[in-house]
Design a protein around this motif. Structure first.
Motif, PDB file in Angstrom:
ATOM      1  N   ILE B  12       0.840  -1.201   0.000  1.00  9.67           N
ATOM      2  CA  ILE B  12       0.000   0.000   0.000  1.00  9.67           C
ATOM      3  C   ILE B  12       0.878   1.255   0.000  1.00  9.67           C
ATOM      4  CG2 ILE B  12      -1.646   1.357   1.374  1.00  9.67           C
ATOM      5  CD1 ILE B  12      -2.990  -1.084   0.267  1.00  9.67           C
ATOM      6  N   ARG B  13       0.567   2.181  -0.888  1.00  6.30           N
ATOM      7  CA  ARG B  13       1.234   3.492  -0.898  1.00  6.30           C
ATOM      8  C   ARG B  13       0.133   4.535  -0.708  1.00  6.30           C
ATOM      9  NH1 ARG B  13       6.028   2.167  -3.992  1.00  6.30           N
ATOM     10  NH2 ARG B  13       6.196  -0.095  -3.773  1.00  6.30           N
ATOM     11  N   PHE B  14      -0.012   4.990   0.507  1.00  9.42           N
ATOM     12  CA  PHE B  14      -1.150   5.840   0.870  1.00  9.42           C
ATOM     13  C   PHE B  14      -0.724   7.293   1.013  1.00  9.42           C
ATOM     14  CE2 PHE B  14      -4.345   7.862   3.403  1.00  9.42           C
ATOM     15  CZ  PHE B  14      -5.522   7.202   3.158  1.00  9.42           C
ATOM     16  N   GLY B  15      -1.445   8.182   0.342  1.00 12.42           N
ATOM     17  CA  GLY B  15      -1.217   9.605   0.560  1.00 12.42           C
ATOM     18  C   GLY B  15      -0.914  10.339  -0.728  1.00 12.42           C
ATOM     19  N   ARG B  16      -0.521  11.586  -0.559  1.00  9.62           N
ATOM     20  CA  ARG B  16      -0.382  12.497  -1.698  1.00  9.62           C
ATOM     21  C   ARG B  16       0.911  12.313  -2.475  1.00  9.62           C
ATOM     22  NH1 ARG B  16      -1.994  16.026   2.759  1.00  9.62           N
ATOM     23  NH2 ARG B  16      -3.858  17.246   2.267  1.00  9.62           N
ATOM     24  N   ASN B  17       1.892  11.696  -1.873  1.00  3.89           N
ATOM     25  CA  ASN B  17       3.249  11.870  -2.404  1.00  3.89           C
ATOM     26  C   ASN B  17       3.907  10.583  -2.868  1.00  3.89           C
ATOM     27  OD1 ASN B  17       3.392  14.742  -1.854  1.00  3.89           O
ATOM     28  ND2 ASN B  17       3.324  14.134   0.297  1.00  3.89           N
ATOM     29  N   HIS B  18       3.147   9.716  -3.488  1.00  8.01           N
ATOM     30  CA  HIS B  18       3.753   8.453  -3.918  1.00  8.01           C
ATOM     31  C   HIS B  18       3.783   8.272  -5.434  1.00  8.01           C
ATOM     32  CE1 HIS B  18       4.301   6.785   0.085  1.00  8.01           C
ATOM     33  NE2 HIS B  18       3.075   7.148   0.392  1.00  8.01           N
ATOM     34  N   GLU B  22       6.966   6.968  -7.512  1.00  8.76           N
ATOM     35  CA  GLU B  22       7.018   5.512  -7.334  1.00  8.76           C
ATOM     36  C   GLU B  22       6.264   4.690  -8.380  1.00  8.76           C
ATOM     37  OE1 GLU B  22       5.722   4.792  -3.264  1.00  8.76           O
ATOM     38  OE2 GLU B  22       6.816   6.559  -2.591  1.00  8.76           O
ATOM     39  N   ASP B 241      -9.061  15.234   4.935  1.00  9.95           N
ATOM     40  CA  ASP B 241      -9.212  14.271   6.040  1.00  9.95           C
ATOM     41  C   ASP B 241     -10.422  13.372   5.828  1.00  9.95           C
ATOM     42  OD1 ASP B 241      -6.953  15.052   7.470  1.00  9.95           O
ATOM     43  OD2 ASP B 241      -8.033  16.667   8.475  1.00  9.95           O
ATOM     44  N   ALA B 244      -9.493  10.956   3.092  1.00 13.55           N
ATOM     45  CA  ALA B 244      -8.477  10.009   3.570  1.00 13.55           C
ATOM     46  C   ALA B 244      -9.086   8.969   4.501  1.00 13.55           C
ATOM     47  CB  ALA B 244      -7.350  10.760   4.280  1.00 13.55           C
ATOM     48  N   ASN B 245      -9.954   9.399   5.404  1.00 11.84           N
ATOM     49  CA  ASN B 245     -10.589   8.427   6.296  1.00 11.84           C
ATOM     50  C   ASN B 245     -11.479   7.465   5.516  1.00 11.84           C
ATOM     51  OD1 ASN B 245     -10.268   8.616   9.426  1.00 11.84           O
ATOM     52  ND2 ASN B 245     -10.076  10.716   8.681  1.00 11.84           N
ATOM     53  N   TRP B 248      -9.086   4.907   3.601  1.00 11.99           N
ATOM     54  CA  TRP B 248      -8.419   3.884   4.411  1.00 11.99           C
ATOM     55  C   TRP B 248      -9.447   2.967   5.069  1.00 11.99           C
ATOM     56  CZ3 TRP B 248      -4.654   0.986   4.219  1.00 11.99           C
ATOM     57  CH2 TRP B 248      -3.963   0.445   5.310  1.00 11.99           C
TER      58      TRP B 248
END
Lengths: 400, 400
Positions: B12-18, B22, B241, B244-245, B248
């Motif tokens: 898993i690559r979670f968030g804004r910056n992957h 990557e 938020d 994101a919640n 996930w």
């Protein structure tokens, strides 16, 4: 919510009916040369030692017994020697967290030419994450540390009073989690393990990321499970449901999931590692002594009240409109629950009679835990000494 | 607690910056021939299509666009043809659950000589679990199904009115979960996705294993997260938020963990799959219509009251001593929450005006969902028809 990566391929076999049918192939898939790592006599008394040897009779088994709680560097050094000498393909760790922790570092040390302590403290250019690692298969006999599904180990160097965590590239390949194997765990170890589980959860719950409801919600549920089932397991050691809930809660508490999106400001573990490093006390008991004092101290920072009030409502089922009062009541509930498990609740009860080493311990904890920068509430060496000193005497009560 | 195995190696690559840093290597690690699967025009409008093409400019990209919601067999057949013709090494799925679901089955179909529908219904000796599977890398653009970290797909055959789940040997190899990519999801799709997440949780929560507190506790926390954040995401679509919640929570709700130790008696999904198969309605909306009627019906079995009362206390923060009343109030709260998201709440609102197909749908649902044997409360075809018929009219209210 913080960015994160999560990748945990540990193959979990949970329940009563896996080992006899599956252990052989889980181990043999990696080769024939097996380092069988275990602790004291308990697996011989329980019959698990003979059972394992019988299941793996066709493989080349080399044994490393006697791995102690708070696993010592000497065990890792001996494991390194055996792993090299016998060209070990796979490590079978049978025991509690200490046995699995030591096995993980041995798995790296096979491929390192120097002292494995370098791998723990990253000295002399040592880096476990660029080395191969012998795969680990484990059979867990104690519910506590979560090492059965994570990348970490904690190793103690008694000569230098140092106890540090180290992360490797791999979590265990296969973990057999049979709750029945924990039914012979004595009450005090069940209490210590349960407190360790609970502490892993509080360390991740009290985090500065405040929009992390998915994680916090899961943690609250896991906390309620350990709060409910630990006393049952102590009163009724062969209660399968109690042992099963503790075992799975332990794994879930520290496999990387419930804190994945956190800032990550663990505090009490850093403080406790100094107690174990200097006095070799039981890790979970040390956490149980420190946690209420840490909470009591943290609550002096009023920015923490809202989260402690949430903890009160969602974990301890308290109700009311006065958040500050709820927060204090939740800390008292935490203390009372730990005490109810029969754990020692002051440092003198575990042989730490005075503040001789507190200055050094506080400095180490703050330094190695990066507690000023990363703590949920920043902890200075003076704060750490205050928490240690508060732990010398009876808990004053969260409402006093 | 039931015995189980759990093994889920999705990275898993979670968030804004992957993605920018990557994605290339995550795809190219498996080879140069990439099948790029996506849905409609939304990824072209948002710029994600161009961004992905730019990042993978040095690879051989074959495209399969136009994968529809409730992904159809025709897309899988076309994907199978392309995967064979271009000897595809890796599938990059960019979209919501439908795109990822179709990609997983295409990943198996590359290695199957017949019609991929055989793979879904296990006809003509087809078995995905003995075939290889092309690795999947995905970029998720909708929080809902959990397919980004599980082994399942749901495929629809419009000609036969059949919609079935199928499990393959592998979960996605790498999943990029960037909540920002879901900030353009319209309100109705956000509602439908959130209801799908909530339904995955209720399906696993209302389970006959009653000593499964670790799992139930995690589910309760995830439910509270989706209940809290879905309305926020609808009212304020770019609230990170909230997105994101939801993202996930969607993953955690169906990656195998929170229901691992369950008996596993899903009911509402089996009932809904018939609605989608016959009328091609939005899956999450169908779940939202059926769930309160199912709960209302289930509560007629008094053995369910204690768990519904727990649901009331731990999920809906209701209090009181009358478990039967709490249970009914929790069902009403569930209905009210779904309605508050703006979802249609009766079948006629989504174009299902009468009971023409209910007999056939009920028979199929009970048969394929094994609802008599496995349901939390066993469901007969007559019971299923009752739930469908109750969904034709306004909810009578859990307290009426």
């Amino acid at each position: 919510m913080q960015d994160f990566k999560f990748h945990n391929p540990t193959d979990i076999r949970f329940g009563r009916n896996h080992i006899d049918a599956e252990l052989h192939d889980a181990v043999a898939q990696f080769g024939n040369n097996v380092l069988f790592v275990y602790g004291g006599q308990s697996i011989k008394k329980s019959g698990l030692y003979d059972r394992v040897k019988g299941l793996l009779a066709d493989l080349n088994i080399v044994e490393l017994g006697g791995v102690e709680p708070n696993p010592k560097l000497a065990s890792v050094q001996e494991g390194q020697r055996l792993a090299k000498e016998h060209d070990i393909d796979v490590i079978l760790a049978v025991g509690g967290g200490s046995v699995v922790d030591a096995s993980k570092v041995i798995g790296s040390a096979k491929f390192y030419e120097g002292d494995p302590w370098d791998l723990v403290i990253k000295a002399n250019g040592a880096d476990r994450n660029v080395l191969p690692q012998v795969p680990i298969v484990d059979i867990l006999t104690l519910s506590a540390t979560g090492t059965e599904m994570n990348f970490g180990s904690v190793i103690t160097n008694p000569e230098t009073h140092e106890k540090y965590g180290t992360q490797g590239p791999n979590s265990p390949a296969v973990s057999f989690l049979d709750p029945e194997l924990t039914e012979t765990v004595p009450a005090r170890q069940t209490a210590a393990g349960s407190i360790d589980i609970f502490s892993h959860l509080t360390e991740q719950y009290f985090d500065r990321d405040d929009a992390n409801d998915a994680s916090k919600g899961m943690i609250e549920g896991l906390m309620r499970a350990v709060i409910k089932w630990a006393p049952v397991a102590i009163a009724d050691p062969t209660n399968y449901d109690a042992r099963a809930n503790l075992m799975w809660t332990a794994t879930m508490a520290l496999n990387g999931l419930v804190g994945a999106a956190n800032e990550g400001g663990w505090t009490v573990h850093a403080l406790e590692h100094e107690l174990s490093a200097y006095y070799d006390i039981t890790h979970g008991i040390g956490l149980g002594i420190l946690t209420p004092r840490w909470m009591d101290w943290v609550l002096e920072d009023k920015s923490t009240v809202a989260l402690f009030a949430r903890f009160a409502r969602n974990v301890w089922a308290l109700s009311g409109d006065d958040d500050a009062q709820l927060a204090r009541d939740a800390v008292q509930k935490t203390y009372d629950w730990i005490a109810s498990l029969g754990a020692e609740m002051t440092l003198p009860e575990v042989g730490i009679k005075d503040d001789t080493y507190f200055e050094a311990m506080a400095a180490n904890a703050v330094d190695h835990g990066k507690l000023i920068k990363r703590g949920y509430v920043p902890v200075t060496p003076a704060d750490a000494q205050r928490i240690y000193r508060d732990s010398l005497v009876a808990f004053r009560g969260a409402n006093n």
